[in-house]
Design a protein around this motif. Sequence first.
Motif, PDB file in Angstrom:
ATOM      1  N   ASP A  19       2.958   2.398   8.016  1.00 16.10           N
ATOM      2  CA  ASP A  19       3.009   3.753   7.471  1.00 16.10           C
ATOM      3  C   ASP A  19       3.555   3.807   6.051  1.00 16.10           C
ATOM      4  O   ASP A  19       3.221   4.718   5.286  1.00 16.10           O
ATOM      5  N   THR A  20       4.433   2.863   5.725  1.00 10.05           N
ATOM      6  CA  THR A  20       5.102   2.942   4.425  1.00 10.05           C
ATOM      7  C   THR A  20       5.044   1.604   3.695  1.00 10.05           C
ATOM      8  O   THR A  20       4.953   0.537   4.309  1.00 10.05           O
ATOM      9  N   LYS A  21       5.126   1.697   2.383  1.00 10.31           N
ATOM     10  CA  LYS A  21       5.208   0.510   1.535  1.00 10.31           C
ATOM     11  C   LYS A  21       6.546  -0.183   1.770  1.00 10.31           C
ATOM     12  O   LYS A  21       7.566   0.459   2.025  1.00 10.31           O
ATOM     13  N   LYS A  49      -0.292  -0.464  12.629  1.00 14.02           N
ATOM     14  CA  LYS A  49      -0.306   0.534  11.571  1.00 14.02           C
ATOM     15  C   LYS A  49       0.970   0.424  10.740  1.00 14.02           C
ATOM     16  O   LYS A  49       2.072   0.414  11.272  1.00 14.02           O
ATOM     17  N   ASN A 100       0.823  -1.200   0.000  1.00 16.01           N
ATOM     18  CA  ASN A 100       0.000   0.000   0.000  1.00 16.01           C
ATOM     19  C   ASN A 100       0.861   1.256   0.000  1.00 16.01           C
ATOM     20  O   ASN A 100       1.806   1.377   0.778  1.00 16.01           O
ATOM     21  N   GLU A 101       0.524   2.183  -0.871  1.00 16.98           N
ATOM     22  CA  GLU A 101       1.270   3.437  -0.952  1.00 16.98           C
ATOM     23  C   GLU A 101       0.921   4.367   0.212  1.00 16.98           C
ATOM     24  O   GLU A 101       1.743   5.179   0.639  1.00 16.98           O
ATOM     25  N   LYS A 102      -0.296   4.229   0.740  1.00 19.12           N
ATOM     26  CA  LYS A 102      -0.733   5.074   1.856  1.00 19.12           C
ATOM     27  C   LYS A 102      -0.750   4.262   3.143  1.00 19.12           C
ATOM     28  O   LYS A 102      -0.827   3.030   3.114  1.00 19.12           O
ATOM     29  N   PRO A 103      -0.663   4.927   4.305  1.00 19.91           N
ATOM     30  CA  PRO A 103      -0.714   4.208   5.587  1.00 19.91           C
ATOM     31  C   PRO A 103      -1.955   3.331   5.686  1.00 19.91           C
ATOM     32  O   PRO A 103      -3.040   3.693   5.205  1.00 19.91           O
TER      33      PRO A 103
END
Length: 621
Positions: A609-611, A607, A570-573
């Motif tokens: 946060d980054t790919k 969570k 995922n590009e977004k969190p």
Amino acid sequence: MAETVTAQEESVGVDFKDDIERIEPMHWWIGFKNTELQLLVKHPNISQAEPEVAYQGVSIEKVHNADSPNYLFIDLIISEKTKPGKFNITFKFKNGDLLEQTYELRARKKQAEDFVGFDSSDAIYLITPDRFANANNGNDINTSLKEKTIDRTDDYARHGGDIEGIIQHLDYIQDMGFTAIWSCPLLTNNMPKSSYHGYAITDYYEIDPRYGDMNDYLELAEEAKKHGIKLVMDQVVNHCGSEHWWITDLPFKDWLNYQENFENKGTLITSNHRRTTNQDRYASKSDKKGMSDGWFVSTMPDLNQRNPFMAKYLIQNSIWWIETAELGGIRQDTYPYPDKTFMSNWAGAIMEEYPNFSIVGEEWSYNPLLIGYWQDGANNKDGYDSNLKSPMDFAMQRLIVEALNEEEKWDTGLVKMYEGLANDFHYASPKDVMIFPDNHDMSRIFTQLNGDINNTKAALSYMLVLPRITQIYYGTELLMNDFEKPGDHGLVRTDFPGGWSEDAINGFTGKGLSEAQKDMQSYLKIMLNYRKVSKAIHQGETVHFAPKDGVYILFRQVQDETVIHVINKNEKPVRIDLTRFDEVGLNAKKVKNIITGAEFIWGNTLKLDTKGSLVLTTKLN
């Protein structure tokens, strides 16, 4: 011990001589389970001579003439009571002439059980020696060999790397966390061009003088051992180089496959490369012959392992090198191309003598059914048992690359990795299969992943936690690439920066490296050194969960250690529900990020946060 025996023999007047042009193996050992030894003797008109041996415990069982008058093959029996020492083999000619050749039987340095090969605890560093480090400029050019130039601007010329260059950087290899070295072949490759790669061997018993000599190779083996590093030898039984010493006078009319074409300067028949003919119940005889008998390329004559003298020559050569250098393994090139019955006999003969040894075979197939066929213990329909411990996992390698490059859909992306690993049910022993991001014959992993650093880290870390033996190609830690000409062999085998005194950038010291290169080097170093001491990775159970919402999580567990590998595309969190993984038993336990050292409690959600990838462990110290 050998010096004592020699002194005893000299005291009774033994006159040692070396009259024969060539005898192979040059020496042997006592104490093998197989008490037979076959000597290849090469000398003008030696077929007219009758050999005799007068040494207690050694007898001649049979003498074989070849088709060429310049060869004899002598079958010796070495009894269990034979003592180490030197003796003469006397060759008596019908005209009364005599020739004598000194032969030596040595005491073995260690017990057969102590030759321990590589396993799932090992990470192997693959090196193309001509391109790694040049420590001795004096051996760069050898005027007795056909290729006499050094040109670092030519990707297909020799660049001058040598054995001493590897020795001088064993500290670096050890510090990185590698536990074994596999060097591309170091034997003499006396070809007129492109001899740097080593796979066209022209002398099976000689170290290429442009790399050093036998003493250098033995020093490498000894120094590697001191660093806790096993030495894996790259061997080739399928073919030799067209400039091999025996090519001008072949022992038998069937020493090579399609030998008549070669000798009559007819059209050379190269392999059809249809490797499935080894398993295909419907394969035609002509397709099978085209695969096993065809030449790999026109400059590499295909050896006929169905000739019993060739078969024995190759088996003895492998054992000779294991014993000489106390090897920690063999990598066998082009494994499916030779006669497969011979390959079973070859591996079987080695494993019979060295029960704890390891052999990895190159089966470049993307089909797990074909890869698994070659592993010892496979339940093959045709009853074939290869005696091979470790095939190479080209199938999983490709799926990992595809999974990371592709867009996430129900049947693409991470699900390919998940379902690829599910194929492990087919393997007799998944942990003995060898995984790798790239090698000397394919594009660098950084190139395959389109220059994406996060995906490169994800691929490497995933491979390093799998139930597998892992192999990493030199320079992967520095983001070496072949963007200019993807897949070009000469470019794939680029010089390691810092291996030459004139290099402005030095990967060994860090001088001149970009921040991205330093980061990747540090990342891989942390992963490898953790892997080195992780029982969960070496021998733990594996549990993975189907990818969901662009996230794939795999667990390795043993006793009180759990390693968690997370890939997030995922590009977004994104926040993931950890209760889905309750069966693993991590709830409320503290885990640590292997790379950063950060710790947190495994709760209900996590969570991301980054790919990229995340590697966690419950092992906090």
